[in-house]
Write an enzyme that holds these catalytic residues in place. Structure first.
Site, short mmCIF file in Angstrom:
data_model
loop_
_atom_site.label_atom_id
_atom_site.label_comp_id
_atom_site.label_asym_id
_atom_site.label_seq_id
_atom_site.Cartn_x
_atom_site.Cartn_y
_atom_site.Cartn_z
N CYS A 2 7.73 -2.97 -3.94
CA CYS A 2 7.72 -4.41 -4.22
C CYS A 2 7.19 -5.25 -3.06
O CYS A 2 7.53 -5.02 -1.91
CB CYS A 2 9.12 -4.90 -4.51
SG CYS A 2 9.93 -4.07 -5.85
N ARG A 27 0.74 -1.88 -1.29
CA ARG A 27 2.09 -1.31 -1.21
C ARG A 27 2.45 -0.53 -2.48
O ARG A 27 3.40 0.23 -2.48
CB ARG A 27 3.12 -2.43 -1.00
CG ARG A 27 2.93 -3.15 0.31
CD ARG A 27 3.75 -4.42 0.33
NE ARG A 27 5.17 -4.18 0.39
CZ ARG A 27 5.86 -4.04 1.51
NH1 ARG A 27 5.25 -4.11 2.67
NH2 ARG A 27 7.15 -3.84 1.49
N TRP A 75 7.66 -2.78 -8.21
CA TRP A 75 7.56 -1.32 -8.37
C TRP A 75 8.87 -0.91 -9.01
O TRP A 75 9.93 -1.02 -8.40
CB TRP A 75 7.37 -0.69 -6.99
CG TRP A 75 7.03 0.75 -7.00
CD1 TRP A 75 5.78 1.31 -7.12
CD2 TRP A 75 7.94 1.86 -6.84
NE1 TRP A 75 5.86 2.67 -7.06
CE2 TRP A 75 7.17 3.04 -6.88
CE3 TRP A 75 9.31 1.97 -6.67
CZ2 TRP A 75 7.73 4.30 -6.77
CZ3 TRP A 75 9.88 3.23 -6.56
CH2 TRP A 75 9.09 4.37 -6.61
N ASN A 101 13.36 -7.58 -3.60
CA ASN A 101 12.82 -6.28 -3.21
C ASN A 101 14.03 -5.45 -2.75
O ASN A 101 14.78 -5.90 -1.91
CB ASN A 101 11.83 -6.50 -2.05
CG ASN A 101 11.26 -5.21 -1.51
OD1 ASN A 101 11.54 -4.14 -2.01
ND2 ASN A 101 10.45 -5.34 -0.47
N GLY A 102 14.23 -4.27 -3.34
CA GLY A 102 15.38 -3.45 -2.94
C GLY A 102 16.19 -3.02 -4.15
O GLY A 102 15.72 -3.12 -5.29
N GLU A 486 -0.10 19.09 4.68
CA GLU A 486 -0.66 17.74 4.63
C GLU A 486 -1.92 17.71 3.75
O GLU A 486 -2.11 16.78 2.98
CB GLU A 486 -0.95 17.26 6.06
CG GLU A 486 -1.62 15.91 6.20
CD GLU A 486 -0.83 14.74 5.62
OE1 GLU A 486 0.32 14.92 5.19
OE2 GLU A 486 -1.40 13.63 5.55
N LYS A 490 -2.26 15.36 0.50
CA LYS A 490 -3.34 14.37 0.35
C LYS A 490 -4.06 14.59 -0.98
O LYS A 490 -4.36 13.64 -1.70
CB LYS A 490 -4.37 14.47 1.48
CG LYS A 490 -3.99 13.89 2.83
CD LYS A 490 -3.95 12.39 2.90
CE LYS A 490 -2.56 11.87 2.61
NZ LYS A 490 -1.65 11.76 3.73
N GLU A 493 -1.96 13.47 -4.01
CA GLU A 493 -1.82 12.02 -4.10
C GLU A 493 -3.08 11.35 -4.62
O GLU A 493 -3.03 10.43 -5.42
CB GLU A 493 -1.57 11.42 -2.70
CG GLU A 493 -0.24 11.69 -2.12
CD GLU A 493 -0.14 11.05 -0.74
OE1 GLU A 493 0.66 10.13 -0.59
OE2 GLU A 493 -0.86 11.47 0.18
N HIS A 509 4.48 36.71 -0.58
CA HIS A 509 5.84 36.70 -1.12
C HIS A 509 5.95 35.85 -2.39
O HIS A 509 7.02 35.37 -2.72
CB HIS A 509 6.82 36.21 -0.05
CG HIS A 509 6.79 37.06 1.17
ND1 HIS A 509 7.37 38.30 1.22
CD2 HIS A 509 6.18 36.86 2.36
CE1 HIS A 509 7.14 38.84 2.42
NE2 HIS A 509 6.42 37.98 3.12
N LYS A 608 3.35 2.27 -0.82
CA LYS A 608 3.03 2.46 0.59
C LYS A 608 4.28 2.47 1.45
O LYS A 608 4.42 3.25 2.36
CB LYS A 608 2.09 1.33 1.03
CG LYS A 608 1.65 1.41 2.47
CD LYS A 608 0.72 2.57 2.69
CE LYS A 608 0.33 2.78 4.13
NZ LYS A 608 -0.22 4.12 4.35
C1 F6R Z 1 1.52 10.17 2.16
C2 F6R Z 1 2.34 9.07 2.62
C3 F6R Z 1 3.81 9.17 2.49
C4 F6R Z 1 4.50 8.58 3.72
C5 F6R Z 1 6.02 8.55 3.53
C6 F6R Z 1 6.72 8.03 4.76
O1 F6R Z 1 0.17 9.92 2.31
O2 F6R Z 1 1.83 8.08 3.06
O3 F6R Z 1 4.21 10.49 2.29
O4 F6R Z 1 4.15 9.33 4.84
O5 F6R Z 1 6.33 7.74 2.44
O6 F6R Z 1 6.32 6.74 5.07
P1 F6R Z 1 6.52 6.11 6.51
O7 F6R Z 1 5.66 6.90 7.45
O8 F6R Z 1 6.07 4.69 6.37
O9 F6R Z 1 7.97 6.25 6.85
#
Ligand code: F6R
Length: 613
Positions: A2, A27, A75, A101-102, A486, A490, A493, A509, A608
Site C-alpha cells: 500500500c 511498491r 495491496w 497501510n498495514g 537468487e 529473480k 519473479e 538427492h 516492493k
Molecule cells: C526480491 C525482493 C524481495 C525482497 C524482500 C525483502 O527481488 O526484492 O525478496 O528482498 O521482500 O525486502 P527488504 O530488503 O526491503 O527487507
C-alpha cells in the site's frame, strides 16, 4: 505494498495526489483511490480496482478543485481487490474519509462491537472497521477527531499508517503511524504526506519521519506531533539526500535494467569513504564505535527476507571464513514466531533494502528486547529498521524502484564484505597480506561489474533462446549457492517461470529427477575451490540430456565446451565472486521477462516494501 499520499496547501491537491500515487506504483498494488474536500466543502471519494492510470481516466471531465486530499494504492490483505475494498473508505456518518497501510489484527472483535451497535459495513476491510471505530468514539465523547484517533489507537493491535480527512475540519489532516512508514514533506505554507520520500522530492527536501505511536495534526502552515498520551513532541526535520533523477528512468526502458546498469556506480558509492585500498584501511563507523561488542560477539545471526536473505547467506560464508565467528542466517518470518535462543552476546545483522519489512522489523525488536545487539544494513535512510538498530551501515544504493531487488543486493554484499574484513582485522583472524589483497580486489569490483554489463547483449541472446522453457534449475556450490537461489528467485519473479535453486551437491538427492532434454540448468561454475565438483555435476546433467547454461570465469574454455550456452565473468578473489556472478543472473531474468512481454518493474502480486507480515 500500500502507498499513501496526502496534500494540504495552496496547490490543487488532485494533480499532486495523482503524481504521488504514480511515484508509489513501484511498491505494488491492485487498486487506487483518492478523497478530496472540494471547493464546495463536499467530501468526495473516487476509487477503483486496477491501475492509477485507469483511475485517472475515469476522472476525466469531473471537477476536482480542492486544496486538501488523500490518495492510496492498495495491496489486498483483508478482502479481494475490488472497487468496494479500495481506499479511501468513508465512515458511516459520511463525515470522515480514511486511508490505511498495514493490518489491524484485532479488527474482528472491534467489528463485532460496532455491528452490535448497529453499524453496517460496505467492504471486507479492517480499515473500514478502524475508521468507524474512530468515528464512533468521536460521536460518543463529543471530542475532536485527533482525540478520538488517540483513544482508538490505544486499543488497536497491529501495524498502521492512517490519514484522515474530516468534513468538519476541512483545513486539517490527521495522521498516525505504528510499524508502517510515514514521511511528511514541509513546503512553504503546505505539507505533503507519503509512504516514502519519492512523491515529496520534487516539492520539498525537508522532511519529518513520523515515529511509532505519534499522531500528526497537519494544517497548511502548521505541523503538530503528539504521542498517544496527548503530549506534544518536537518534529525532527531531516534533509533528503537524493534528487529527482534517481527516481526516474533516465532513458532506460525499465527501472530494473537502469538499476542493473547502475551497479558499477552503486558499488563504488558504497565503498566510497569506507575503503582505502592504497592505505589498506576500512572504516565503518558502526564497527569503530562498537568494536568491543562486535569483536566479543559469541555469534552473529543474520535476519532478513527474500533477496536480502540471500545476501545474508553470502555473508555467512564471508564472516565465518574471515572472522571465525559462528553465523546463523534466519528467515525473519520464521525467527520471529519461534522462541529463539537469543540474548546478550549475540549480534543481529538486519539486512533490508526498504528498512520497512514487517517481519524483519519485528524480529529485531524481539531480539533487542532479549539483549541482542542490532546492526542494521539498510538502504533507505531514516527507515524503521535503521532507527530500531543500535548501529549500522547504509548501503547507499539510491532509491530502488524496480520491484525485484538488484542494485540493493550488490550493495548489501559490498557492505557485508567490508563488515567481515574490518571485523576480521580487529579480531586478528586475517593476515595483513590477505586483508590488503582483498581490499585491492574489492576496489576494482565496480570495473569488473561494468565489464560484465558491456556483454549484456550476449545474455539477451541466451534469454531469447530459453524464454519458452517451463522450468529452470539453478545450481551452485559454496558462496555461489546463494547466487543460484537468487538467480532462481529473480527468474520466478520477473518471468513467472518456475525455477528452483539448489546446492549443486544436493542435486543427486532429488532434483535430478526433473532433468530431461527440456530443462535448462544454470550453473554458477566459476574457478574456485569447488570448481571441479561443480563440473562433475554438470557432466551428470549433460549425461541426462539437460541443457547446461553456465556462468564461468573468463578463459575457462574447457568448461565452456561442456555447455550449451555460457556467460564469462572476470576473474576475482573467490570470496568476492558473488558480486560478479549475480550480474548475469539479473540480466537473464530481466531479458526473459522482457521477451515474454511482462511488466518487469511491477511483477504481478509482488510488493516492493512488504509492510505486512
Ligand atoms: C526480491 C525482493 C524481495 C525482497 C524482500 C525483502 O527481488 O526484492 O525478496 O528482498 O521482500 O525486502 P527488504 O530488503 O526491503 O527487507
Amino acid at each position: 505494498m500500500c502507498g499513501i499520499v496526502a496534500y494540504i496547501g495552496p496547490r490543487q491537491a488532485y494533480p499532486v495526489l495523482l503524481k504521488g500515487l504514480k511515484r508509489l506504483e513501484y511498491r505494488g498494488y491492485d487498486s487506487a483511490g483518492i478523497a478530496l474536500i472540494n471547493d464546495d466543502n463536499q467530501l468526495k471519494v473516487y476509487k477503483r480496482k486496477g491501475k492509477v492510470a485507469e483511475l485517472e481516466e475515469s476522472l476525466t471531465g469531473i471537477p476536482l478543485a480542492a486544496n486538501i486530499g488523500i490518495g492510496h494504492t492498495r495491496w489486498a490483505t483483508h478482502g479481494e481487490p475490488s472497487d468496494r475494498n479500495a481506499h479511501p473508505h468513508i465512515s458511516q456518518s459520511g463525515k470522515i474519509a480514511m486511508i490505511h497501510n498495514g493490518i489491524i489484527e484485532n479488527y474482528a472483535q472491534i467489528k463485532q462491537e460496532l455491528l452490535n451497535k448497529g453499524y453496517r459495513f460496505h467492504s471486507d476491510t479492517d480499515t473500514e472497521v478502524l475508521l468507524n471505530f474512530i468515528d464512533d468514539i468521536r460521536e460518543q465523547n463529543h471530542c475532536p477527531l485527533e482525540e478520538a484517533v488517540r483513544i482508538a489507537l490505544k486499543r488497536v493491535v497491529g501495524a498502521y499508517v492512517i490519514v484522515l480527512l474530516d468534513i468538519e475540519n476541512p483545513d486539517t489532516l490527521i495522521a498516525a503511524r505504528k510499524g508502517s512508514p510515514l514521511v511528511i514533506g514541509i513546503g512553504k505554507g503546505e505539507h505533503f504526506l507519503a509512504s516514502d520520500a519519492s512523491p515529496i522530492l520534487e516539492y520539498s527536501k525537508e522532511v519529518v519521519y513520523v515515529n511509532d505511536y505519534q499522531v500528526a495534526i497537519i494544517k497548511s502552515d502548521e505541523l503538530i506531533l503528539k504521542n498517544l498520551g496527548n503530549e506534544r513532541q518536537t518534529p525532527f526535520i531531516t534533509k533528503l539526500d537524493m534528487d529527482l533523477a534517481a527516481i526516474e528512468k533516465g532513458g532506460y526502458d525499465h527501472f530494473m535494467i537502469k538499476e542493473i546498469f547502475e551497479q558499477p556506480t552503486t558499488v563504488f558509492d558504497c565503498l566510497r569513504g569506507r575503503l582505502d585500498a592504497g592505505l589498506g584501511l576500512i572504516t565503518l563507523s558502526g564497527i569503530e564505535q562498537n568494536l568491543e561488542t562486535l569483536t566479543q560477539a559469541r555469534r552473529i545471526i543474520i535476519v532478513a527476507c527474500g533477496t536480502s536473505w540471500h545476501a545474508g547467506l553470502v555473508g555467512e560464508y564471508l564472516i565465518e571464513e574471515l572472522c571465525r565467528i559462528p553465523v546463523e542466517v534466519e528467515y525473519a518470518s520464521e525467527f520471529r514466531y519461534r522462541n529463539p535462543v537469543v540474548g546478550e552476546g549475540d549480534v543481529i545483522l538486519a539486512v533490508s533494502q526498504s528498512g520497512e519489512t514487517a517481519d524483519t522489523l519485528v524480529a529485531i525488536e524481539k531480539a533487542k528486547e532479549n539483549g541482542a545487539f542490532i546492526y542494521g544494513i539498510v538502504n533507505v535512510v531514516g527507515s524503521s529498521i535503521a532507527r530500531v538498530s543500535h548501529t549500522g551501515t547504509y548501503t547507499h544504493a539510491g532509491p530502488e524502484i524496480g520491484v525485484a531487488s538488484t542494485k540493493a543486493f550488490t550493495a548489501q554484499l559490498t557492505v557485508i564484505t567490508l563488515f567481515a574484513l574490518r571485523l576480521a582485522l580487529a579480531k586478528g583472524t586475517i593476515s595483513r597480506e590477505r586483508f590488503l589483497s582483498l581490499c585491492n580486489e574489492l576496489s576494482v569490483i565496480p570495473d569488473k561489474i561494468a565489464q560484465i554489463l558491456d556483454n549484456a547483449a550476449a545474455v539477451e541472446a541466451i534469454a531469447q533462446r530459453y524464454k519458452d522453457a517451463r522450468d529452470f534449475l539453478y545450481l551452485g556450490r559454496g558462496n555461489n549457492f546463494p547466487i543460484a537461489l537468487e538467480g532462481a528467485l529473480k527468474l520466478k519473479e520477473i518471468s513467472y517461470i518456475h525455477a528452483e535453486g539448489y546446492p549443486a551437491g544436493e542435486m543427486k538427492h532429488g532434483p535430478i529427477a526433473l532433468v530431461d532434454d527440456a530443462l535448462p540448468v544454470v550453473f554458477v561454475a566459476t574457478k574456485d575451490a569447488v570448481h571441479e565438483k561443480v563440473v562433475s555435476n554438470m557432466q551428470e546433467i549433460k549425461a541426462r540430456r539437460g541443457r547446461v547454461i553456465a556462468i564461468l570465469t573468463e578463459g575457462d574454455d574447457f568448461t565452456a565446451q561442456l555447455c550449451e550456452a555460457h556467460i564469462a565473468i572476470p576473474e576475482t578473489d573467490e570470496l568476492l565472486t558473488p558480486l560478479l556472478s549475480v550480474i548475469p543472473m539479473q540480466l537473464l531474468a530481466y531479458y526473459i521477462g522482457v521477451a515474454k512481454d511482462l511488466d518487469v518493474d511491477k511483477p504481478r502480486n509482488l510488493a516492493k516494501s512488504v509492510t505486512v507480515e
